[in-house]
Design a protein around this motif. Sequence first.
Motif, PDB file in Angstrom:
ATOM      1  N   VAL A   1      47.917  43.100  33.293  1.00 58.60           N
ATOM      2  CA  VAL A   1      47.583  42.679  34.256  1.00 58.60           C
ATOM      3  C   VAL A   1      47.750  42.895  35.973  1.00 58.60           C
TER       4      VAL A   1
ATOM      5  N   VAL B   1      51.085  35.918  34.565  1.00 62.49           N
ATOM      6  CA  VAL B   1      51.793  35.975  33.717  1.00 62.49           C
ATOM      7  C   VAL B   1      52.738  35.371  32.726  1.00 62.49           C
TER       8      VAL B   1
ATOM      9  N   THR C   1      50.281  38.770  28.905  1.00 62.13           N
ATOM     10  CA  THR C   1      50.210  39.408  29.930  1.00 62.13           C
ATOM     11  C   THR C   1      51.045  39.622  31.037  1.00 62.13           C
TER      12      THR C   1
END
Length: 219
Positions: free
Chosen positions: A30, A48, A3
């Motif tokens: 994201v 993340v 991510t």
Amino acid sequence: MTTVMLVDDQEMIRKGLRVIIDAYPGLDVVAEAGDGFTAVRRLDSVQVDVILMDLNMPGMDGVEAVRRIREARGPEGPRILVLTTFDQDENVLAAMRAGANGFLGKGAGPDELAEGIRRVAAGAHALSDNAIGALVSHVSDPHAVPPDPDKAKLFEGLTPRELEVVRLVVEGLDNAEIGRRVFISPFTAKTHVNRAMAKVGARDRAQLVSLAVQAGIRP
């Protein structure tokens, strides 16, 4: 799935980066932020793996954002890959000292960008030729900040071979290139690099370069 958070004050750049990154399997954007303040706050609500960080932003710039993220999240927090034009060598050094894990020029192609994200996510480094060039330019500048004695002491315990390999890392060579230069295998070169990192307390290759530059070690 890796991510990614995009941090850049230009919306069009963020949109372009999102399209590029999301096109690669295993990578997923994201979160986005238009400045350092927002990036730091967003981490309270989203998890993340990699933050793709611009350095030159209004308000809180990328260097300060990197520093605050490292202070709040520690070395085990999100990996940070800086995307910059490298027009100011001191910014590259400052970001390294603050805890960035890699650097790519804004002219990097899609494949180089995706590979850089994957490398830092895996715990490796990502240093483009421009990043190495900025660092080498800094240490070669007679007006640069003089070597830090405390940083220089970190390297006193290195063997002559390890110090030689560190100089080649600062020059921008990878393990295979180091091996060819000093007539050792890439595996042996990697071993010397890893031992040097352990001895000076560098978390990764990028920080090894940063510490070496601050210690006045030149290629």
